[in-house]
Write a protein that holds these residues in place. Structure first.
Motif, PDB file in Angstrom:
ATOM      1  N   HIS A  26       5.226 -36.293 -15.091  1.00 33.94           N
ATOM      2  CA  HIS A  26       3.902 -35.658 -15.126  1.00 33.94           C
ATOM      3  C   HIS A  26       4.013 -34.194 -15.543  1.00 33.94           C
ATOM      4  O   HIS A  26       3.182 -33.689 -16.306  1.00 33.94           O
ATOM      5  N   ILE A  27       5.026 -33.512 -15.066  1.00 34.17           N
ATOM      6  CA  ILE A  27       5.225 -32.109 -15.441  1.00 34.17           C
ATOM      7  C   ILE A  27       5.552 -31.996 -16.924  1.00 34.17           C
ATOM      8  O   ILE A  27       5.061 -31.096 -17.619  1.00 34.17           O
ATOM      9  N   LEU A  28       6.366 -32.904 -17.442  1.00 29.80           N
ATOM     10  CA  LEU A  28       6.717 -32.876 -18.865  1.00 29.80           C
ATOM     11  C   LEU A  28       5.497 -33.060 -19.754  1.00 29.80           C
ATOM     12  O   LEU A  28       5.450 -32.530 -20.875  1.00 29.80           O
ATOM     13  N   ASP A  29       4.513 -33.785 -19.287  1.00 32.24           N
ATOM     14  CA  ASP A  29       3.301 -33.980 -20.078  1.00 32.24           C
ATOM     15  C   ASP A  29       2.527 -32.686 -20.277  1.00 32.24           C
ATOM     16  O   ASP A  29       1.651 -32.608 -21.142  1.00 32.24           O
ATOM     17  N   ARG A  30       2.815 -31.651 -19.488  1.00 30.79           N
ATOM     18  CA  ARG A  30       2.150 -30.354 -19.617  1.00 30.79           C
ATOM     19  C   ARG A  30       3.049 -29.308 -20.272  1.00 30.79           C
ATOM     20  O   ARG A  30       2.681 -28.136 -20.363  1.00 30.79           O
ATOM     21  N   ALA A  31       4.220 -29.711 -20.726  1.00 27.45           N
ATOM     22  CA  ALA A  31       5.219 -28.762 -21.209  1.00 27.45           C
ATOM     23  C   ALA A  31       4.797 -28.091 -22.505  1.00 27.45           C
ATOM     24  O   ALA A  31       4.188 -28.708 -23.386  1.00 27.45           O
ATOM     25  N   HIS A  32       5.143 -26.805 -22.612  1.00 29.90           N
ATOM     26  CA  HIS A  32       5.025 -26.058 -23.866  1.00 29.90           C
ATOM     27  C   HIS A  32       6.341 -26.151 -24.636  1.00 29.90           C
ATOM     28  O   HIS A  32       6.348 -26.235 -25.855  1.00 29.90           O
ATOM     29  N   PHE A  33       7.443 -26.102 -23.911  1.00 29.29           N
ATOM     30  CA  PHE A  33       8.760 -26.425 -24.442  1.00 29.29           C
ATOM     31  C   PHE A  33       9.673 -26.766 -23.271  1.00 29.29           C
ATOM     32  O   PHE A  33       9.376 -26.473 -22.114  1.00 29.29           O
ATOM     33  N   VAL A  34      10.815 -27.425 -23.591  1.00 28.24           N
ATOM     34  CA  VAL A  34      11.746 -27.883 -22.558  1.00 28.24           C
ATOM     35  C   VAL A  34      13.141 -27.389 -22.920  1.00 28.24           C
ATOM     36  O   VAL A  34      13.620 -27.611 -24.038  1.00 28.24           O
ATOM     37  N   ALA A  35      13.791 -26.713 -21.973  1.00 27.87           N
ATOM     38  CA  ALA A  35      15.162 -26.237 -22.175  1.00 27.87           C
ATOM     39  C   ALA A  35      16.126 -27.142 -21.424  1.00 27.87           C
ATOM     40  O   ALA A  35      15.863 -27.554 -20.291  1.00 27.87           O
ATOM     41  N   LEU A  36      17.254 -27.456 -22.061  1.00 27.61           N
ATOM     42  CA  LEU A  36      18.243 -28.374 -21.491  1.00 27.61           C
ATOM     43  C   LEU A  36      19.629 -27.737 -21.475  1.00 27.61           C
ATOM     44  O   LEU A  36      19.952 -26.900 -22.321  1.00 27.61           O
ATOM     45  N   ASP A  37      20.438 -28.157 -20.513  1.00 27.64           N
ATOM     46  CA  ASP A  37      21.837 -27.758 -20.480  1.00 27.64           C
ATOM     47  C   ASP A  37      22.630 -28.838 -19.753  1.00 27.64           C
ATOM     48  O   ASP A  37      22.091 -29.531 -18.878  1.00 27.64           O
ATOM     49  N   THR A  38      23.883 -29.006 -20.124  1.00 27.87           N
ATOM     50  CA  THR A  38      24.723 -30.002 -19.475  1.00 27.87           C
ATOM     51  C   THR A  38      26.060 -29.382 -19.088  1.00 27.87           C
ATOM     52  O   THR A  38      26.495 -28.380 -19.653  1.00 27.87           O
ATOM     53  N   GLU A  39      26.710 -30.000 -18.110  1.00 25.32           N
ATOM     54  CA  GLU A  39      28.070 -29.642 -17.723  1.00 25.32           C
ATOM     55  C   GLU A  39      28.897 -30.921 -17.705  1.00 25.32           C
ATOM     56  O   GLU A  39      28.418 -31.980 -17.304  1.00 25.32           O
ATOM     57  N   PHE A  40      30.161 -30.820 -18.144  1.00 24.85           N
ATOM     58  CA  PHE A  40      30.971 -32.022 -18.295  1.00 24.85           C
ATOM     59  C   PHE A  40      32.408 -31.768 -17.888  1.00 24.85           C
ATOM     60  O   PHE A  40      32.785 -30.641 -17.545  1.00 24.85           O
ATOM     61  N   THR A  41      33.221 -32.829 -17.930  1.00 25.37           N
ATOM     62  CA  THR A  41      34.567 -32.774 -17.345  1.00 25.37           C
ATOM     63  C   THR A  41      35.644 -32.309 -18.307  1.00 25.37           C
ATOM     64  O   THR A  41      36.817 -32.301 -17.946  1.00 25.37           O
ATOM     65  N   GLY A  42      35.290 -31.923 -19.498  1.00 26.86           N
ATOM     66  CA  GLY A  42      36.291 -31.428 -20.435  1.00 26.86           C
ATOM     67  C   GLY A  42      35.709 -31.159 -21.796  1.00 26.86           C
ATOM     68  O   GLY A  42      34.593 -31.580 -22.112  1.00 26.86           O
ATOM     69  N   LEU A  43      36.492 -30.455 -22.628  1.00 31.68           N
ATOM     70  CA  LEU A  43      36.030 -30.025 -23.942  1.00 31.68           C
ATOM     71  C   LEU A  43      36.875 -30.532 -25.098  1.00 31.68           C
ATOM     72  O   LEU A  43      36.502 -30.374 -26.237  1.00 31.68           O
ATOM     73  N   ARG A  80       2.815 -23.511 -20.308  1.00 28.09           N
ATOM     74  CA  ARG A  80       1.970 -22.340 -20.566  1.00 28.09           C
ATOM     75  C   ARG A  80       0.727 -22.390 -19.677  1.00 28.09           C
ATOM     76  O   ARG A  80       0.055 -23.421 -19.602  1.00 28.09           O
ATOM     77  N   ILE A  81       0.447 -21.274 -19.004  1.00 28.95           N
ATOM     78  CA  ILE A  81      -0.679 -21.221 -18.075  1.00 28.95           C
ATOM     79  C   ILE A  81      -1.578 -20.044 -18.437  1.00 28.95           C
ATOM     80  O   ILE A  81      -1.140 -19.082 -19.081  1.00 28.95           O
ATOM     81  N   PRO A  82      -2.848 -20.084 -18.037  1.00 30.92           N
ATOM     82  CA  PRO A  82      -3.785 -19.020 -18.409  1.00 30.92           C
ATOM     83  C   PRO A  82      -3.398 -17.669 -17.821  1.00 30.92           C
ATOM     84  O   PRO A  82      -2.807 -17.584 -16.740  1.00 30.92           O
ATOM     85  N   SER A  83      -3.711 -16.620 -18.558  1.00 22.37           N
ATOM     86  CA  SER A  83      -3.507 -15.267 -18.057  1.00 22.37           C
ATOM     87  C   SER A  83      -4.641 -14.902 -17.121  1.00 22.37           C
ATOM     88  O   SER A  83      -5.791 -15.327 -17.298  1.00 22.37           O
ATOM     89  N   VAL A  84      -4.321 -14.121 -16.118  1.00 28.03           N
ATOM     90  CA  VAL A  84      -5.314 -13.667 -15.159  1.00 28.03           C
ATOM     91  C   VAL A  84      -5.297 -12.141 -15.147  1.00 28.03           C
ATOM     92  O   VAL A  84      -4.241 -11.528 -15.025  1.00 28.03           O
ATOM     93  N   THR A  85      -6.455 -11.532 -15.305  1.00 31.62           N
ATOM     94  CA  THR A  85      -6.558 -10.082 -15.354  1.00 31.62           C
ATOM     95  C   THR A  85      -6.906  -9.525 -13.988  1.00 31.62           C
ATOM     96  O   THR A  85      -7.867  -9.966 -13.356  1.00 31.62           O
ATOM     97  N   ASN A  86      -6.098  -8.561 -13.520  1.00 30.70           N
ATOM     98  CA  ASN A  86      -6.420  -7.873 -12.276  1.00 30.70           C
ATOM     99  C   ASN A  86      -7.564  -6.903 -12.479  1.00 30.70           C
ATOM    100  O   ASN A  86      -7.885  -6.510 -13.599  1.00 30.70           O
TER     101      ASN A  86
END
Length: 457
Positions: A26-43, A80-86
């Motif tokens: 449900h959160i992904l359906d509102r995404a403006h962009f998605v950042a990913l990263d992985t960690e693994f057992t060797g290179l 992305r969410i609306p800006s709110v002015t103080n």
């Protein structure tokens, strides 16, 4: 000095995957962009995985992705969410600020079949605080390669694959940092068996990421900003500092980090999210495994480790006698006189401008990374999949709000040791892999069934 808390994130394990993946969809359906990263057992061997011939390099990197294992998968969803002015703010200036709600997730993964590990990578994981006991108890089982003949919708492997496909089909940018190996691991672990050639892999990937494309923040930094270094932690701290030095009305974006979802872990193990994080990876910024020697390490008398300042890693690891302090490095490079000497290091103060509907932990441009009391503890801060994903997304938010032609870097993936990136573009002379075509056909057929069921009501 106490260690400030890491940005809140949702820990996803085998115990709560069934519930957590529904919330993330449900959160992904509102995404403006998605950042990913992985960690693994060797290179893998550096000489082969840095081959100047790209076909040979792909062959060796693909072998790494096939034989080693993912241990952690970080997802940062920027909404992305609306800006709110103080009341005391000029509405026109407030409207220039882009606000993002950020949802962080860390998946602890456990490969089901036999796999290879690197002793230096395991040592690095251990030094970074990775909990191997917890990894074995709570890791989400997955089997790499193609989908099984019969998919069980309640099986963890099926859920992970479905979730990854959901990320790919949101038609929003997918963002990584130095992300070629991440893409190879994710493809083989959660999508299908890796193709035998680079050309086929690129063709498949072009289909997978769709119109929105994939962006590599390291490539963008190398081409556009050309800072002293381009490793992840440096860029993150540098761009936070640039934002801090700007006057409030000139800031271009702010992040509001959402608190954890109220979903229990269903486990007796206490997560370490609020102290030092978990899921730290075994990778260094330039692809070297910890413990490998590097020629030409220089020392010109700077008050910090110059190898870390240049590359984001240090051969000495936790035993280095010189600080790995990004504040100290940036003070030296930007000039201490241009910075506020009285400012608190990595202040945890909340932003002055926050959307009214948000009730999470709040981070303005001065979002604090972990600030450990010793120089060595930086290694515990910058090698968590979820935090690296968040830093990658934060850097991308800065880039798209400050670089006019950022879209020109779509589908350009950074290549170590190369002057040009890998272009993720379809070729008229290459067909997609059979496994990829089957996967996409099954996905389209499933969508048609869903639409047909809706029309029948």
């Amino acid at each position: 000095m106490p260690i400030p808390k890491l940005p809140p994130f949702n820990e996803v394990t085998r115990h709560n995957l069934g519930i957590m993946h529904l919330a993330l969809r449900h959160i992904l359906d509102r995404a403006h962009f998605v950042a990913l990263d992985t960690e693994f057992t060797g290179l893998g061997p550096r000489k082969e995985t840095r081959s100047s011939d790209m076909k040979d390099r792909y062959d060796h990197l693909a072998k790494v992705a096939r034989t080693y294992a993912l241990v952690s998968f970080g997802v940062a969803v920027f909404e992305r969410i609306p800006s709110v002015t103080n009341e005391n703010e000029d509405s026109s200036s407030a409207g220039d600020i882009t606000n993002y709600a950020v949802h962080n997730f860390n998946f602890t993964l456990l490969r089901s079949d036999d796999y290879t590990v690197s002793t230096s990578s395991l040592s690095f994981l251990h030094d970074s605080g990775f909990d191997f006991n917890r990894h074995l108890r709570e890791g989400i089982p997955y089997t790499p390669g193609n989908d099984p003949d019969k998919l069980d919708p309640t099986d963890s492997d099926t859920i992970l694959r479905s979730l990854f496909l959901h990320i790919l089909t949101r038609r929003v940018p997918i963002v990584l940092h130095n992300g070629l190996l991440d893409l190879l691991f994710l493809y083989h672990a959660l999508y299908a068996s890796l193709p035998s050639t680079l050309e086929t892999f690129v063709h498949d990937l072009s289909d997978m990421v769709g119109f929105a494309g994939v962006f590599d923040t390291k490539h963008i930094a190398e081409v556009e900003t050309r800072e002293s270094a381009s490793f992840l932690a440096y860029l993150y701290d540098s761009e936070r500092e640039q934002g801090r030095r700007k006057e409030e009305h000139k800031r271009c974006f702010e992040c509001v980090i959402k608190d954890r979802l109220p979903i229990p872990l269903k486990s007796t193990v206490t997560p370490k999210a609020d102290t030092d994080g978990t899921g730290e990876g075994a990778r260094t910024e330039n692809g070297l495994e910890n413990g490998k020697k590097r020629k030409g390490v220089f020392n010109t008398g700077k008050p910090y480790c110059e190898q870390y300042a240049a590359h984001g890693y240090c051969n000495a690891g936790k035993n280095c006698s010189r600080p790995h302090d990004l504040d100290l490095i940036l003070d030296d490079e930007l000039g201490a006189s241009s910075r506020n000497s009285k400012r608190p290091r990595h202040s945890t103060s909340t932003p002055e401008r926050t959307p009214a509907h948000a009730q999470p932990s709040r981070l303005p441009l001065s979002v604090p990374p972990p600030a450990p009391p010793t120089a060595q503890a930086d290694f515990e801060s910058y090698h968590s999949a979820t935090f690296d994903a968040f830093m990658t997304g934060y850097i991308f938010a800065h880039q798209i709000n400050t670089i006019e032609k950022w879209q020109e870097h779509k589908n350009r993936v950074y290549l170590m040791g190369k002057q040009i990136p890998l272009r993720i573009e379809r070729s008229a002379f290459t067909k997609g892999s059979v496994d990829h075509r089957k996967k996409m056909e099954a996905h389209l057929a499933a969508n048609r069934r869903i639409l047909g069921a809706r029309d029948s009501y």
